[in-house]
Design a protein around this motif. Structure first.
Motif, mmCIF file in Angstrom:
data_model
loop_
_atom_site.group_PDB
_atom_site.id
_atom_site.type_symbol
_atom_site.label_atom_id
_atom_site.label_comp_id
_atom_site.label_asym_id
_atom_site.label_seq_id
_atom_site.Cartn_x
_atom_site.Cartn_y
_atom_site.Cartn_z
ATOM 1 N N GLN A 180 2.774 15.882 -11.389
ATOM 2 C CA GLN A 180 3.431 16.776 -12.341
ATOM 3 C C GLN A 180 3.660 18.103 -11.641
ATOM 4 N N GLY A 181 4.919 18.382 -11.333
ATOM 5 C CA GLY A 181 5.224 19.583 -10.563
ATOM 6 C C GLY A 181 4.615 19.471 -9.174
ATOM 7 N N ASP A 182 3.850 20.491 -8.789
ATOM 8 C CA ASP A 182 3.188 20.482 -7.487
ATOM 9 C C ASP A 182 1.831 19.791 -7.522
ATOM 10 N N LYS A 183 1.383 19.394 -8.707
ATOM 11 C CA LYS A 183 0.067 18.772 -8.834
ATOM 12 C C LYS A 183 0.171 17.259 -8.651
ATOM 13 N N ARG A 184 -0.736 16.719 -7.839
ATOM 14 C CA ARG A 184 -0.800 15.278 -7.626
ATOM 15 C C ARG A 184 -2.238 14.834 -7.810
ATOM 16 N N ALA A 185 -2.408 13.614 -8.257
ATOM 17 C CA ALA A 185 -3.751 13.069 -8.459
ATOM 18 C C ALA A 185 -3.947 11.904 -7.487
ATOM 19 N N PRO A 186 -4.573 12.138 -6.338
ATOM 20 C CA PRO A 186 -4.704 11.099 -5.314
ATOM 21 C C PRO A 186 -5.883 10.160 -5.563
ATOM 22 N N HIS A 187 -6.114 9.813 -6.833
ATOM 23 C CA HIS A 187 -7.262 8.970 -7.182
ATOM 24 C C HIS A 187 -7.175 7.595 -6.520
ATOM 25 N N LYS A 188 -6.029 6.939 -6.647
ATOM 26 C CA LYS A 188 -5.885 5.582 -6.094
ATOM 27 C C LYS A 188 -5.996 5.579 -4.567
ATOM 28 N N PRO A 189 -5.309 6.488 -3.860
ATOM 29 C CA PRO A 189 -5.482 6.527 -2.412
ATOM 30 C C PRO A 189 -6.940 6.706 -1.985
ATOM 31 N N GLU A 208 -4.339 0.806 10.203
ATOM 32 C CA GLU A 208 -2.946 1.157 9.959
ATOM 33 C C GLU A 208 -2.718 1.547 8.495
ATOM 34 N N VAL A 209 -3.301 0.784 7.580
ATOM 35 C CA VAL A 209 -3.188 1.114 6.157
ATOM 36 C C VAL A 209 -3.811 2.478 5.887
ATOM 37 N N ALA A 210 -4.990 2.714 6.459
ATOM 38 C CA ALA A 210 -5.683 3.988 6.234
ATOM 39 C C ALA A 210 -4.855 5.158 6.753
ATOM 40 N N ARG A 211 -4.272 5.009 7.940
ATOM 41 C CA ARG A 211 -3.459 6.092 8.496
ATOM 42 C C ARG A 211 -2.261 6.410 7.608
ATOM 43 N N ARG A 212 -1.618 5.362 7.140
ATOM 44 C CA ARG A 212 -0.414 5.576 6.316
ATOM 45 C C ARG A 212 -0.773 6.244 4.986
ATOM 46 N N ILE A 213 -1.903 5.879 4.415
ATOM 47 C CA ILE A 213 -2.343 6.499 3.166
ATOM 48 C C ILE A 213 -2.676 7.971 3.395
ATOM 49 N N LEU A 214 -3.395 8.254 4.464
ATOM 50 C CA LEU A 214 -3.728 9.644 4.774
ATOM 51 C C LEU A 214 -2.462 10.474 4.982
ATOM 52 N N ASP A 215 -1.530 9.942 5.766
ATOM 53 C CA ASP A 215 -0.298 10.688 6.061
ATOM 54 C C ASP A 215 0.557 10.901 4.812
ATOM 55 N N ALA A 216 0.539 9.929 3.904
ATOM 56 C CA ALA A 216 1.404 10.000 2.722
ATOM 57 C C ALA A 216 0.837 10.888 1.620
ATOM 58 N N HIS A 217 -0.495 11.003 1.554
ATOM 59 C CA HIS A 217 -1.087 11.628 0.364
ATOM 60 C C HIS A 217 -1.948 12.859 0.628
ATOM 61 N N PHE A 218 -2.253 13.154 1.891
ATOM 62 C CA PHE A 218 -3.169 14.262 2.169
ATOM 63 C C PHE A 218 -2.689 15.082 3.363
ATOM 64 N N PRO A 219 -2.943 16.394 3.333
ATOM 65 C CA PRO A 219 -2.594 17.218 4.493
ATOM 66 C C PRO A 219 -3.449 16.822 5.697
ATOM 67 N N GLU A 220 -2.882 16.986 6.867
ATOM 68 C CA GLU A 220 -3.571 16.574 8.099
ATOM 69 C C GLU A 220 -4.930 17.249 8.253
ATOM 70 N N PHE A 261 0.824 -1.210 0.000
ATOM 71 C CA PHE A 261 0.000 0.000 0.000
ATOM 72 C C PHE A 261 0.861 1.264 0.000
ATOM 73 N N ASP A 262 2.014 1.199 0.639
ATOM 74 C CA ASP A 262 2.930 2.350 0.621
ATOM 75 C C ASP A 262 3.471 2.618 -0.785
ATOM 76 N N SER A 263 3.488 1.568 -1.616
ATOM 77 C CA SER A 263 4.108 1.674 -2.947
ATOM 78 C C SER A 263 3.128 2.048 -4.051
ATOM 79 N N ILE A 264 1.894 2.363 -3.700
ATOM 80 C CA ILE A 264 0.915 2.764 -4.715
ATOM 81 C C ILE A 264 1.449 3.963 -5.496
ATOM 82 N N ARG A 265 1.407 3.860 -6.807
ATOM 83 C CA ARG A 265 1.914 4.946 -7.655
ATOM 84 C C ARG A 265 0.832 6.014 -7.851
ATOM 85 N N VAL A 266 1.231 7.248 -7.686
ATOM 86 C CA VAL A 266 0.316 8.385 -7.833
ATOM 87 C C VAL A 266 0.872 9.331 -8.883
ATOM 88 N N TRP A 267 0.034 9.696 -9.844
ATOM 89 C CA TRP A 267 0.463 10.622 -10.899
ATOM 90 C C TRP A 267 0.825 11.969 -10.281
#
Length: 205
Positions: free
Chosen positions: A18-27, A134-146, A10-16
């Protein structure tokens, strides 16, 4: 799969990006699926059944207008991380397409393509009840602001609470029993405006 393998996948999910733009679709798709799993809903779901929920999530927490590409994560998560966490079911002539040949929204609906966590991931979640959180917490921390964590959890109907509260990396996640659609209904009722002064609160989506 061992707990460490699950977390790494789950930590290795690839997210598109480009620059400062991210697409958190998979998370967002993963969090939506974790919410369904926690509520005891079917482990596999047809795209048509979560189409609008996924669209709303991506529109609210992703880049502007990104919801129109909501079929991308549903399809490509199956080939992410060597296909270890997400499985698709449906007609072979659709599933055997090349990795980059994404079906259209209409094709996913008409051919009843379904997706869900793989059998190995399902088994790991069953045998380790705290793994979902645990998976949910790690995804939130990795891909979204608190500042968005509570809103996202509420939107997907997912609780991270154990004994009414879980603390992770200094963040408190409190248990909520409110309907996850309550917030959206209130916003629509007031047409996205302040009920006192009438100020338009909407930003983008």
């Amino acid at each position: 799969m061992m707990r460490t393998q699950i977390l790494h996948a789950f930590d290795s999910i690839r997210v598109w990006q480009q620059g400062d733009k991210r697409a958190p679709h998979k998370p967002l798709l993963v969090l939506l699926a974790l919410g369904r799993l926690q509520r005891g809903e079917s482990h596999a779901v047809e795209f048509s059944q979560i189409d609008m929920a996924l669209k709303n999530l991506i529109n609210e927490f992703g880049p502007s207008g990104a919801g129109q590409n909501r079929h991308f994560p549903f399809w490509h998560l199956a080939t992410d991380v060597d296909g270890g966490i997400w499985r698709l079911t449906g007609p072979s002539n659709i599933l055997q397409r090349p990795r980059g040949s994404t079906p259209t929204l209409t094709e996913l609906r008409q051919h009843h393509i379904a997706g869900g966590f793989s059998a190995e991931v399902q088994a790991a979640f069953r045998h380790d009840p705290g793994l979902v959180q645990e998976v949910a917490r790690r995804i939130l921390d990795a891909h979204f602001p608190e500042t968005l964590h509570a809103d996202i959890l509420e939107a997907v109907g997912l609780s991270l609470a154990e004994n009414n509260m879980v603390r992770s990396a200094g963040t408190e996640y409190k248990s909520r029993n409110r309907d996850p659609l309550f917030r959206e209904r209130v916003l629509r009722a007031y047409e996205y405006r302040c009920c006192v002064c009438g100020y338009d609160l909407r930003l983008g989506q």
